[in-house]
Design an enzyme around this catalytic site. Structure first.
Site: not given
Ligand code: ASP
Length: 332
Positions: A198, A227-229, A249-250, A252
């Site tokens: 991300t 849908v993520g964060d 990023t992580g 979500g």
């Molecule tokens: N945060 C993103 C999601 O959950 C994925 C990521 O940042 O690696 O869609």
């Protein structure tokens, strides 16, 4: 008595040497995802490729900021570069859904006005970050999703891309590995290996304005409509001139529940914490829920931080009068 000529000369000299109102020092911090990024899993070629890609993105944003451009323009320009780079899970090179599609999420926020725009599950816009900005500037809404957002993109005349543009073999193989995984791994849907890449940027411009943006393909194997964060204002992205700009990023599902980006800004604003203190605190609380990942944070005075609880995070910083830096692993 001095002649009028010499007084004029003195006045001109004073004008020439007087310092103008100090312009705010600009700065930009970026990330390209957090996860199981370890030295022994990386080839030297890939390591060099990632560092070059991060540097190129930083230079793009720096060119905007050094020229007196806005933090918002710098964030958008930088993320567009990363979206085009197949090394990252955003735009071209995005991860695949369980159904074998690329569904992209992005958001952007202006710290000056707290205007924001976001898109979720879009499939045909080459630069989802620009679509998020169009939602912010050219629609009465903050967030648009799926086919509606795709239609809005067409209507706005944004550059469209066919599914093949987003496809990379590496990400497709990642999906195949994910689909054939041992069911014992099912809890690993949020596992770092299935998503990292991300991208995000936070910037402070010469006028003292902050902006933040994030763009992603989400997680490999995500279910329909997930849908993520990243497009959720307050979770993956937040910017407020009174506090800070954040891109996360992580995993979500956890970053949404913690409201990570807004929570960090709130701690800075109400508790007077530094970006590092606030980021570390909120990261630790998110980890308690089970969420791994990282954030970049930048304050209106230029104070900034990276914070991540994964082995590594692709990241970089560039500022007026400072050596640009990029990093990959946790120990550098
Ligand atoms: N945060 C993103 C999601 O959950 C994925 C990521 O940042 O690696 O869609």
């Amino acid at each position: 008595m001095r002649s009028i000529g010499s007084s004029l000369l003195l006045a001109l000299a004073a004008l020439a040497f007087s310092t103008p109102a100090a312009a705010q020092e600009w700065r930009m911090v970026i990330h390209g995802g957090a996860g199981t990024i370890e030295r022994d899993r990386m080839t030297p070629e890939r390591d060099a490729e990632i560092r070059a890609a991060l540097s190129h993105a930083l230079e793009t944003g720096a060119a905007v900021l050094a020229d007196g451009g806005s933090a918002l323009d710098a964030v958008e320009a930088t993320i567009r570069v990363l979206e085009d780079d197949p090394n990252f899970n955003a735009g071209r090179g995005a991860v695949f859904t369980a159904a074998g599609r690329n569904e992209l999420d992005a958001s952007i926020m202006d710290g000056r006005t707290r205007d924001a725009g976001a898109v979720a599950g879009v499939t045909a816009t080459r630069h989802p970050i620009s679509l998020a900005r169009a939602v912010m500037e050219d629609s009465p809404h903050v967030m648009m999703a799926a086919s509606g957002a795709d239609a809005f993109s067409l209507e706005q005349g944004l550059e469209q891309a066919a599914p093949e543009w987003f496809h990379t073999d590496e990400r497709y193989e990642q999906l195949q590995r994910f689909l054939s995984r041992d069911q014992a791994d099912a809890s690993d849907l949020a596992g770092a290996d299935y998503k990292f890449g991300t991208v995000g940027a936070v910037a402070l411009d010469m006028d003292g304005n902050l902006a933040a943006g994030t763009s992603t393909g989400g997680m490999t194997g995500k279910l329909y409509g997930r849908v993520g964060d990243s497009p959720v204002i307050g979770a993956g992205t937040y910017a407020d001139n009174r506090a800070c700009a954040v891109s996360a990023t992580g995993a979500g599902e956890y970053y949404i529940r913690e409201g990570v980006a807004h929570e960090i800004c709130a701690r800075i604003r109400f508790l007077g914490e530094t970006p590092q203190q606030a980021a570390d605190f909120v990261q630790a609380e998110t980890l308690e829920l089970g969420g791994t990942g990282g954030v970049i944070v930048l304050g209106p005075d230029g104070d900034w931080a990276y914070s991540f609880n994964t082995a590594g995070m692709y990241r970089g910083m560039i500022a007026a009068g400072a050596e640009p830096q990029v990093g990959i692993y946790g120990d550098e």
